[in-house]
Design an enzyme around this catalytic site. Structure first.
Site, PDB file in Angstrom:
ATOM      1  N   MET A  27       0.859  -1.533   9.595  1.00  0.00           N
ATOM      2  CA  MET A  27       1.809  -0.549  10.123  1.00  0.00           C
ATOM      3  C   MET A  27       1.407   0.856   9.668  1.00  0.00           C
ATOM      4  SD  MET A  27       5.559  -2.083  10.675  1.00  0.00           S
ATOM      5  CE  MET A  27       6.226  -1.818   9.044  1.00  0.00           C
ATOM      6  N   ALA A  33      -0.121   3.927   7.084  1.00  0.00           N
ATOM      7  CA  ALA A  33       0.020   4.354   5.684  1.00  0.00           C
ATOM      8  C   ALA A  33      -0.909   3.526   4.813  1.00  0.00           C
ATOM      9  CB  ALA A  33       1.475   4.246   5.224  1.00  0.00           C
ATOM     10  N   HIS A  91      -3.701   1.971   2.308  1.00  0.00           N
ATOM     11  CA  HIS A  91      -4.071   2.193   0.911  1.00  0.00           C
ATOM     12  C   HIS A  91      -5.189   1.223   0.544  1.00  0.00           C
ATOM     13  CE1 HIS A  91      -1.677  -1.416   0.231  1.00  0.00           C
ATOM     14  NE2 HIS A  91      -0.622  -0.808   0.750  1.00  0.00           N
ATOM     15  N   HIS A 100      -5.076  -2.355   1.866  1.00  0.00           N
ATOM     16  CA  HIS A 100      -5.550  -2.505   3.241  1.00  0.00           C
ATOM     17  C   HIS A 100      -7.074  -2.430   3.304  1.00  0.00           C
ATOM     18  CE1 HIS A 100      -1.380  -0.859   3.967  1.00  0.00           C
ATOM     19  NE2 HIS A 100      -1.368  -1.916   4.758  1.00  0.00           N
ATOM     20  N   GLY A 157      -2.401  -9.989   3.873  1.00  0.00           N
ATOM     21  CA  GLY A 157      -2.323  -9.936   2.420  1.00  0.00           C
ATOM     22  C   GLY A 157      -1.350 -10.951   1.850  1.00  0.00           C
ATOM     23  N   ASP A 183       2.636 -10.083   0.975  1.00  0.00           N
ATOM     24  CA  ASP A 183       3.735 -10.442   1.870  1.00  0.00           C
ATOM     25  C   ASP A 183       3.675 -11.943   2.126  1.00  0.00           C
ATOM     26  OD1 ASP A 183       4.897  -7.781   2.439  1.00  0.00           O
ATOM     27  OD2 ASP A 183       2.914  -7.386   3.267  1.00  0.00           O
ATOM     28  N   GLN A 189       5.818 -13.563   4.967  1.00  0.00           N
ATOM     29  CA  GLN A 189       5.232 -13.179   6.256  1.00  0.00           C
ATOM     30  C   GLN A 189       4.002 -14.016   6.544  1.00  0.00           C
ATOM     31  OE1 GLN A 189       4.522  -8.932   7.649  1.00  0.00           O
ATOM     32  NE2 GLN A 189       2.471  -9.434   6.931  1.00  0.00           N
ATOM     33  N   SER A 240       2.611   0.553   0.555  1.00  0.00           N
ATOM     34  CA  SER A 240       2.880   1.849   1.170  1.00  0.00           C
ATOM     35  C   SER A 240       4.175   2.447   0.649  1.00  0.00           C
ATOM     36  CB  SER A 240       2.955   1.699   2.696  1.00  0.00           C
ATOM     37  OG  SER A 240       1.740   1.191   3.216  1.00  0.00           O
TER      38      SER A 240
END
Length: 307
Positions: free
Chosen positions: A26, A28, A30, A33, A147, A150, A153, A186
């Site tokens: 989404m 932003a 870092h 990511h 990742g 999460d 998720q 984020s």
């Protein structure tokens, strides 16, 4: 050369080369990511292709969550993705992803999506799965990277892929942490210096719990430390089976996830640590005592002496 594409038509026009890998974000972006993108680059190989999606999905935001507050940093995101090895960044507008407005047909996360994060954020996982399904169709990857931070998720995406026969391999990438143990997120940018210090209690409680030898002790130790932590409003501490996020009781054997969520100031943070219970020859991580003791990634292990 990394290209920026904005529409499904432009995305479909990308020449497919070798193994295609996708990293969904989404924005932003870092270092966490960047680790996902680098891992995808390695798996894609020199002849393969890495696509990073950047899309702030409105379906994932609840009534009390500020969609407009979520940071949009596309120029910086593109630069980070390019540096980490992406071949393309797909950054569509909302009406490109949802051309008919709010979709009338959506995926349901089912019972697993109503637990933990789903109980706190009703409908969040339905929106997440809906956009992940759409992006899998649009990008048509061989592998998709998510990742471990999460964890719920990740578990739901794996279940969706299994239940709905998506032709893609889901690859989990370990959590990336700051030197002091804080999981990269984020949302960390919202923390004041004092709040960031308070937020360290999450990872400290996870690693302390991981030193225990039974599921009950793991859960209770983490819960006690978080309840005692100043400047932190605890949401939940849970030890769950990663296949369905049901409670992992004292007789649990095999993989588990110790998951926590708390609010620090106005910012809600989550973190987790994968564990394994039973006779598995792996070492438990030490409880972080200072910056040099903190692992850079969450590690799977068996708790206790022969964890």
């Amino acid at each position: 050369m990394t290209v920026l594409v904005r529409t499904a038509t432009e995305l479909a026009a990308l020449a497919r080369t070798g193994r295609r890998c996708v990293v969904m974000t989404m924005g932003a972006l870092h270092d966490g990511h960047a680790t996902l993108i680098r891992t995808a680059r390695e798996r894609a190989g020199a002849e393969g292709q890495v696509i990073v999606t950047v899309f702030v999905n409105p379906l994932q935001f609840g009534a009390n969550e500020d969609l407009d507050r979520y940071p949009r940093t596309l120029d910086a995101d593109f630069a980070l993705a390019r540096e980490a090895g992406a071949d393309a960044v797909f950054a569509p507008a909302v009406d490109e992803v949802y051309p008919g407005g709010d979709p009338q047909v959506r995926l349901s996360a089912g019972p697993m999506g109503e637990r933990l994060e789903g109980a706190t954020r009703p409908g969040h996982f339905d929106g997440m799965l809906t956009v992940v399904a759409k992006l899998l169709h649009l990008t048509a990857p061989d592998l998709a990277f998510f990742g471990q931070k999460d964890a719920q998720q990740l578990a739901l995406i794996r279940r969706m892929v299994l239940d709905l026969n998506f032709p893609v391999e889901i690859v989990a990438v370990p959590t990336v942490r700051e030197a002091d143990g804080l999981a990269r997120s984020s949302r960390n940018r919202y923390l004041s210096p004092q709040e960031r210090t308070a937020a360290l209690a999450l990872s400290q409680a996870l690693f302390a719990g991981a030193r225990e030898t039974t599921p009950t002790a793991v859960r209770e130790t983490a819960h006690r430390l978080l309840k005692e932590a100043p400047g932190l409003e605890l949401d939940y501490v849970a030890l769950v089976d990663p296949s369905d996020f049901t409670d992992a009781g004292d007789g649990h054997q095999g993989d588990a996830v110790l998951a926590v969520a708390a609010r620090v100031g106005s910012t809600r943070l989550i973190d987790n640590l994968p564990l394994t219970f039973g006779d598995v020859p792996q070492d438990a991580p030490d409880v972080p005592q200072d910056d040099t003791d903190v692992p850079q990634h969450s590690q799977q292990h068996t708790p206790g002496a022969a964890p």
